[in-house]
Design an enzyme around this catalytic site. Sequence first.
Site, mmCIF file in Angstrom:
data_model
loop_
_atom_site.group_PDB
_atom_site.id
_atom_site.type_symbol
_atom_site.label_atom_id
_atom_site.label_comp_id
_atom_site.label_asym_id
_atom_site.label_seq_id
_atom_site.Cartn_x
_atom_site.Cartn_y
_atom_site.Cartn_z
ATOM 1 N N TYR A 172 -1.819 -0.470 10.939
ATOM 2 C CA TYR A 172 -2.033 -1.032 9.619
ATOM 3 C C TYR A 172 -0.834 -0.828 8.929
ATOM 4 C CZ TYR A 172 -3.288 -1.567 4.806
ATOM 5 O OH TYR A 172 -3.247 -1.948 3.298
ATOM 6 N N THR A 209 0.760 -1.187 0.122
ATOM 7 C CA THR A 209 -0.061 0.156 -0.157
ATOM 8 C C THR A 209 0.799 1.148 0.028
ATOM 9 O OG1 THR A 209 -1.563 1.079 1.408
ATOM 10 C CG2 THR A 209 0.041 -0.312 2.551
ATOM 11 N N ASP A 210 0.315 2.305 -0.503
ATOM 12 C CA ASP A 210 1.113 3.719 -0.364
ATOM 13 C C ASP A 210 1.046 4.211 0.995
ATOM 14 O OD1 ASP A 210 -1.779 4.568 0.011
ATOM 15 O OD2 ASP A 210 -1.671 5.820 -1.780
ATOM 16 N N GLU A 211 0.265 3.678 1.803
ATOM 17 C CA GLU A 211 0.306 4.004 3.226
ATOM 18 C C GLU A 211 1.422 3.950 3.876
ATOM 19 O OE1 GLU A 211 -3.417 3.347 5.374
ATOM 20 O OE2 GLU A 211 -4.517 3.113 3.448
ATOM 21 N N LYS A 229 2.258 -3.274 7.342
ATOM 22 C CA LYS A 229 2.684 -3.343 6.066
ATOM 23 C C LYS A 229 3.944 -3.144 5.499
ATOM 24 C CE LYS A 229 0.225 -4.593 2.951
ATOM 25 N NZ LYS A 229 -0.235 -5.983 2.453
#
Length: 349
Positions: free
Chosen positions: A156, A131-133, A160
């Site tokens: 989260y 993810t870009d997060e 990741k």
Amino acid sequence: MPHLLITGGAGFIGSHVVRLFVQRYPNYTIINLDALTYAGNLENLRDIENAPNYVFEKGDITDAAFLDSLFAKYPFEGVIHLAAESHVDRSITNPLAFVETNVMGTVNLLHAARKSWGNQLEGKRFYHVSTDEVYGSLGEEGFFTEETPYDPRSPYSASKASSDHFVRAWFHTYHLPVVLSNCSNNYGPYHFPEKLIPLMISNIKEGKSLPVYGDGKYTRDWLWVKDHAEAIDTIFHKGRIGETYNIGGNNEWKNIDLVEKICDIMDELLGKPQGTSRTLITFVKDRPGHDRRYAIDASKLRDELGWEPTVKSEEGFRATAQWYLDNESWLEQVRSGAYQQYYAAQYGQ
Ligand code: NAD
Ligand code: TYD
């Protein structure tokens, strides 16, 4: 026949990836490994469940012995790893589940692949979907590139980010042939109704309030989920080993503008006067540690591998709203008792 393991294939993005590979590559055998948590639903794959090149295996990536038996059962040439706990709000209330599945589960999978493949790495590929997060939060300007330093801020995104580091460690240390991608927010059919867009659509349908966190000016870059599945196909087959590719929709929306847009589309589809659904918008307590803005620079993927998003937001949002109206039974089915409890705890109603 090449055997391909897809983890998390009963989830939102995974089901689109499984469907695409099963239909596009009849010469591959696709093994979908999924634990069927609250977010995994075999209804998402009803249309392809009897395809001759598709197999479902129920199992948990936190179970290392099970993964070993799976790698002994099938001669996998590739892995596309999507299984994860994926909802930021749940990671705030139950962070350990995210560490177990996203970190330990990914390490178990890397370990099982390495043990099974040994030195026979020619033609093998381990693709980690992220993810870009992991890049943290942007201000008003700028974009995440593949060089942006990691700065995860929620349990989260930290889980990741950790999994991404382990995947790269297996590449550098053991030469496991990995490839990674970091994608922006997806939307489209089969999205679990705890995430922003399907939550708003289903609440509008039921005349429930539309909870917008904080001032509503948080920004996300939205990508049509089938465009993500296409990007995964492209990167799996053509991406360079050891590389990371950012995937984005070039489609930034502030949450409040997006929610208003969904309201207007729903009014139109439900035959209600414009403005009706907007009255349901309610500003609620902010998410702790809420990242202000995500935006992706996907030029590496475009320039190197030729992928670009194809679906414009107007078309995609409308198609999504229509899909939820046409698939009421799916929505009913995924909203188990457990989801009702989550909703009551999260939104106090
Ligand atoms: P999802 O929550 O809809 O689906 C996750 C799937 O993984 C479910 O089918 C679930 O049953 C399965 N799963 C969970 N824990 C498992 C375990 N321990 N063992 C086996 N299976 C397990 O998630 P999604 O939105 O489809 O996301 C898929 C992947 O893409 C995730 O890795 C996520 O981090 C990443 N991603 C998602 C988005 C997005 O906008 N949704 C954006 C970028 C990246
Ligand atoms: P979400 O769909 O949970 O994705 P992510 O947090 O991974 O980006 O949320 C998208 C944005 O919408 C995020 O800024 C949080 C916000 N949001 C709300 O304002 N209200 C809600 O009820 C939810 C679920 C999200």
